[in-house]
Design an enzyme around this catalytic site. Structure first.
Site, PDB file in Angstrom:
ATOM      1  N   ARG A 123       0.831  -1.224   0.000  1.00 23.14           N
ATOM      2  CA  ARG A 123       0.000   0.000   0.000  1.00 23.14           C
ATOM      3  C   ARG A 123       0.860   1.266   0.000  1.00 23.14           C
ATOM      4  NH1 ARG A 123      -5.560  -0.146   2.468  1.00 23.14           N
ATOM      5  NH2 ARG A 123      -6.307  -2.187   1.866  1.00 23.14           N
ATOM      6  N   ARG A 141      -3.026   7.088   1.538  1.00 15.88           N
ATOM      7  CA  ARG A 141      -3.418   8.328   2.225  1.00 15.88           C
ATOM      8  C   ARG A 141      -2.348   8.956   3.093  1.00 15.88           C
ATOM      9  NH1 ARG A 141      -8.885   5.682   4.185  1.00 15.88           N
ATOM     10  NH2 ARG A 141      -7.334   4.021   4.186  1.00 15.88           N
ATOM     11  N   ARG A 181      -7.243  12.660  -4.135  1.00 18.96           N
ATOM     12  CA  ARG A 181      -8.481  12.072  -3.584  1.00 18.96           C
ATOM     13  C   ARG A 181      -9.547  13.118  -3.303  1.00 18.96           C
ATOM     14  NH1 ARG A 181     -11.546   9.432  -2.294  1.00 18.96           N
ATOM     15  NH2 ARG A 181     -11.374   8.094  -0.480  1.00 18.96           N
ATOM     16  N   ASP A 236      -6.981  -2.212  -6.632  1.00 15.66           N
ATOM     17  CA  ASP A 236      -7.456  -2.781  -5.376  1.00 15.66           C
ATOM     18  C   ASP A 236      -7.797  -4.233  -5.644  1.00 15.66           C
ATOM     19  OD1 ASP A 236      -8.297  -1.819  -2.503  1.00 15.66           O
ATOM     20  OD2 ASP A 236      -9.836  -3.222  -3.150  1.00 15.66           O
ATOM     21  N   TYR A 246     -15.087 -11.077   1.014  1.00 14.26           N
ATOM     22  CA  TYR A 246     -15.813  -9.853   0.644  1.00 14.26           C
ATOM     23  C   TYR A 246     -17.091 -10.182  -0.110  1.00 14.26           C
ATOM     24  CZ  TYR A 246     -12.084  -6.894   2.325  1.00 14.26           C
ATOM     25  OH  TYR A 246     -11.185  -6.258   3.140  1.00 14.26           O
TER      26      TYR A 246
HETATM   27  O1  CP3 Z   1       0.074  -1.382  -2.420  1.00 15.54           O
HETATM   28  C1  CP3 Z   1      -0.312  -0.444  -3.170  1.00 15.54           C
HETATM   29  O2  CP3 Z   1       0.125   0.719  -3.092  1.00 15.54           O
HETATM   30  C2  CP3 Z   1      -1.310  -0.769  -4.259  1.00 15.54           C
HETATM   31  C3  CP3 Z   1      -2.628  -0.440  -3.941  1.00 15.54           C
HETATM   32  C4  CP3 Z   1      -3.518  -1.332  -3.095  1.00 15.54           C
HETATM   33  C5  CP3 Z   1      -4.731  -0.835  -2.585  1.00 15.54           C
HETATM   34  N1  CP3 Z   1      -5.390  -1.863  -2.035  1.00 15.54           N
HETATM   35  C6  CP3 Z   1      -5.183   0.561  -2.692  1.00 15.54           C
HETATM   36  C7  CP3 Z   1      -6.162   1.052  -1.730  1.00 15.54           C
HETATM   37  C8  CP3 Z   1      -3.440  -2.686  -2.775  1.00 15.54           C
HETATM   38  C9  CP3 Z   1      -2.337  -3.685  -3.011  1.00 15.54           C
HETATM   39  C10 CP3 Z   1      -4.647  -3.008  -2.105  1.00 15.54           C
HETATM   40  C11 CP3 Z   1      -4.976  -4.367  -1.657  1.00 15.54           C
HETATM   41  C12 CP3 Z   1      -6.148  -4.592  -0.825  1.00 15.54           C
HETATM   42  N2  CP3 Z   1      -7.341  -3.934  -0.845  1.00 15.54           N
HETATM   43  C13 CP3 Z   1      -6.248  -5.633   0.111  1.00 15.54           C
HETATM   44  C14 CP3 Z   1      -5.191  -6.655   0.374  1.00 15.54           C
HETATM   45  C15 CP3 Z   1      -4.075  -6.118   1.157  1.00 15.54           C
HETATM   46  C16 CP3 Z   1      -4.400  -5.725   2.557  1.00 15.54           C
HETATM   47  O3  CP3 Z   1      -4.155  -4.575   2.899  1.00 15.54           O
HETATM   48  O4  CP3 Z   1      -4.857  -6.616   3.282  1.00 15.54           O
HETATM   49  C17 CP3 Z   1      -7.511  -5.551   0.715  1.00 15.54           C
HETATM   50  C18 CP3 Z   1      -8.051  -6.440   1.797  1.00 15.54           C
HETATM   51  C19 CP3 Z   1      -8.203  -4.483   0.097  1.00 15.54           C
HETATM   52  C20 CP3 Z   1      -9.604  -4.059   0.341  1.00 15.54           C
HETATM   53  C21 CP3 Z   1      -9.680  -2.652   0.743  1.00 15.54           C
HETATM   54  N3  CP3 Z   1      -9.419  -1.580  -0.089  1.00 15.54           N
HETATM   55  C22 CP3 Z   1     -10.075  -2.144   1.994  1.00 15.54           C
HETATM   56  C23 CP3 Z   1     -10.428  -3.002   3.205  1.00 15.54           C
HETATM   57  C24 CP3 Z   1     -10.078  -0.764   1.884  1.00 15.54           C
HETATM   58  C25 CP3 Z   1     -10.598   0.230   2.872  1.00 15.54           C
HETATM   59  C26 CP3 Z   1      -9.795   0.315   4.083  1.00 15.54           C
HETATM   60  C27 CP3 Z   1      -9.004   1.568   4.034  1.00 15.54           C
HETATM   61  O5  CP3 Z   1      -7.793   1.500   4.209  1.00 15.54           O
HETATM   62  O6  CP3 Z   1      -9.640   2.612   3.816  1.00 15.54           O
HETATM   63  C28 CP3 Z   1      -9.602  -0.426   0.597  1.00 15.54           C
HETATM   64  C29 CP3 Z   1      -9.387   0.928   0.069  1.00 15.54           C
HETATM   65  C30 CP3 Z   1      -8.032   1.232  -0.496  1.00 15.54           C
HETATM   66  N4  CP3 Z   1      -7.344   0.455  -1.391  1.00 15.54           N
HETATM   67  C31 CP3 Z   1      -7.259   2.406  -0.251  1.00 15.54           C
HETATM   68  C32 CP3 Z   1      -6.095   2.296  -1.029  1.00 15.54           C
HETATM   69  C33 CP3 Z   1      -4.983   3.295  -1.155  1.00 15.54           C
HETATM   70  C34 CP3 Z   1      -7.683   3.564   0.620  1.00 15.54           C
HETATM   71  C35 CP3 Z   1      -8.738   4.260  -0.161  1.00 15.54           C
HETATM   72  C36 CP3 Z   1      -8.860   5.732   0.064  1.00 15.54           C
HETATM   73  O7  CP3 Z   1      -8.132   6.503  -0.583  1.00 15.54           O
HETATM   74  O8  CP3 Z   1      -9.746   6.122   0.839  1.00 15.54           O
END
Ligand code: CP3
Length: 362
Positions: free
Chosen positions: A35, A39, A48, A84, A162
Site C-alpha cells: 500500500r 493516504r 483524492r 485494489d 468480501y
Molecule cells: O500497495 C499499493 O500501493 C497498491 C494499492 C492497493 C490498494 N489496495 C489501494 C487502496 C493494494 C495492493 C490493495 C490491496 C487490498 N485492498 C487488500 C489486500 C491487502 C491488505 O491490505 O490486506 C484488501 C483487503 C483491500 C480491500 C480494501 N481496499 C479495503 C479493506 C479498503 C478500505 C480500508 C481503508 O484503508 O480505507 C480499501 C481501500 C483502499 N485500497 C485504499 C487504497 C490506497 C484507501 C482508499 C482511500 O483513498 O480512501
C-alpha cells in the site's frame, strides 16, 4: 525487440528486487511497502479530493500517476500498480462501493447457488482493461529508471470473504459457514474466484508486470486443516495459472504463522511473512528454497526514529546475508504514517544491509 528495449529488459532483470525474488546475491536488500501509494502521502490525498478511489483505479492516467507518487518520493526498489483487490468482483457482477469511514461494501453479496451461478468469469482484458492499460503506462515511465513493477490480485479466500460478507467483517462467520456447511456451493464459488484471480494475474504480466503478488490477507482466520482442505487447492490453481507468465510470484497472507509451510505448498517464489513471527525462524520453517518478504510491524513507523531504526536493523540482522530477502512491512502501510519515517526507513534498509552484506562477502 530493438537494442534499447533489450537494454531496459536486462537492467530490470538485474534489479535488486528481481534478483532477490530469484534468491540471487544483491548489493543491498531491496525494499518496497505494501500500500505504498495511499493516504499517508499528501500528493495522494490531494488527488483524492477530486476523485473517488474507484475513479482513480479506473482512469489509467490517474492510476499511473498514483503508482509513481511513492517512487518519486522514496528510493523504493519496486512499484506496485495502483488498483485494489475488489474491482475483479465488480467484473463478476457484484456491485462495489467504497463508503467513507466504512471501507468497501458489496451491495449484492453472494448468498445462494443462484447468486454463484450468476457470477461471470470474463477475460481480464475485458473486465479489467483499465488496470492493464495503467500497467502499460507505468512501464512507459519506469523503464527508463530500471524499476520493476508488481501486479497483484486478491486470493480466492480473501475475495470470497468480501463477496459473501458484503464488506469487512469481524470473525468472517458467513464465509466460514459456507465453507464448512455448503461444500458444493463453496467449490463452485472458489473455482470461479481461482480462475478470475489466476487469469487477472496472468493478464497483468502480459501487460508488463515483472512480478505478481497474491494477497490472501484474511486467510489467518482459518485453522490449518481448513486452509489445507478448503482453500489451498484454489490458491494453488490461481498461482498455477499466473505461473504461466514465467515471472516471480509472491504469496502473501497475515496471521499465517501456524500455516506457513502450507502457504508455501500452494505456490509462490516469495512467501510473505508478517510481524507475528520472527522472520529468520519463519524462513527456516518455510524452507530456504524460496525467498521471503517482510516483516516489520506497520505500527513501528509511528515510533521515534531511533526505535524504528533498531526494529528495522533487527529484521535485517536476522536475515541479511541470506540471498532472497525482500524488506517490507508485515501488512499495508497505515493512513497516518509519518512520511519522514518512511523516507528514513527506505534509506536505512539500503544502508544497513549494504554494510552487512559487504562484511559478509569481504
Ligand atoms: O500497495 C499499493 O500501493 C497498491 C494499492 C492497493 C490498494 N489496495 C489501494 C487502496 C493494494 C495492493 C490493495 C490491496 C487490498 N485492498 C487488500 C489486500 C491487502 C491488505 O491490505 O490486506 C484488501 C483487503 C483491500 C480491500 C480494501 N481496499 C479495503 C479493506 C479498503 C478500505 C480500508 C481503508 O484503508 O480505507 C480499501 C481501500 C483502499 N485500497 C485504499 C487504497 C490506497 C484507501 C482508499 C482511500 O483513498 O480512501
Amino acid at each position: 525487440m530493438n537494442p534499447a528495449s533489450d537494454d531496459v529488459t536486462a537492467r530490470i532483470a538485474a534489479s535488486r528486487f528481481l534478483r532477490a525474488c530469484r534468491r540471487e546475491r544483491v548489493d543491498a536488500t531491496p525494499v518496497w511497502l505494501m500500500r505504498q501509494a495511499g493516504r499517508y502521502m499528501a500528493e495522494y490525498r490531494k488527488l483524492r479530493e477530486r476523485y473517488s478511489i474507484l475513479e482513480m483505479i479506473k482512469t489509467p492516467e490517474l492510476a499511473c500517476e498514483v503508482t509513481l507518487q511513492p517512487i518519486q518520493a522514496f528510493d523504493l526498489d519496486a512499484a506496485i500498480i495502483f488498483a485494489d483487490i475488489l474491482p475483479p468482483l465488480e467484473g463478476m457482477g457484484l456491485s462495489l462501493e467504497f463508503v467513507k469511514g466504512e471501507g468497501p461494501v458489496i451491495h449484492n453479496p453472494v448468498r445462494s447457488a443462484a447468486d454463484i451461478d450468476r457470477l461471470r468469469v470474463l477475460p481480464a482484458e475485458d473486465a479489467l482493461a483499465f488496470t492493464l492499460r495503467a500497467i502499460e503506462l507505468v512501464r512507459g515511465e519506469l523503464d527508463a529508471r530500471g524499476i520493476p513493477l508488481i501486479g497483484f490480485s486478491g486470493a480466492p479466500f480473501t475475495l470470497a470473504s468480501y463477496a459473501i460478507e458484503g464488506g469487512g467483517s469481524k470473525n468472517r462467520v458467513a464465509v466460514k459457514r459456507m465453507m464448512m456447511s455448503e461444500p458444493a456451493l463453496w467449490d463452485a464459488l472458489m473455482s470461479k474466484l481461482a480462475d478470475v484471480a489466476g487469469n487477472y494475474l496472468l493478464a497483468q504480466a502480459r501487460a508488463g508486470a515483472h512480478a505478481l503478488q497474491l494477497f490472501d490477507s484474511w486467510v489467518g482466520e482459518l485453522s490449518p486443516q481448513d486452509y489445507e482442505m478448503r482453500v489451498l487447492p484454489y490458491s494453488r490453481r490461481a498461482l498455477e495459472i499466473a505461473g504461466r507468465a514465467g515471472v516471480p510470484l509472491i504469496h502473501f497472507g497475515t496471521n499465517t504463522s501456524g500455516m506457513l509451510p502450507l502457504i508455501k505448498s500452494a505456490g509462490g517464489d516469495v512467501i510473505g511473512v508478517d510481524w507475528r513471527t520472527d522472520i529468520a525462524d519463519a524462513w527456516q520453517e518455510i524452507g530456504h528454497d524460496v525467498a521471503v518478504q517482510g516483516n516489520l510491524d506497520p505500527v513501528a513507523l509511528f515510533a521515534e526514529w531511533d526505535d524504528l531504526r533498531a526494529r528495522t536493523a533487527h529484521v535485517l540482522d536476522r536475515v541479511a546475508g541470506r540471498p532472497g530477502h525482500i524488506f517490507n512491512l508485515g501488512h499495508g502501510i497505515l493512513p497516518e504514517t509519518p512520511v519522514d519515517n518512511v523516507r528514513r526507513l527506505v534509506d536505512f534498509v539500503h544502508e544497513h544491509s549494504r554494510s552487512l552484506l559487504s562484511r559478509k562477502h569481504a
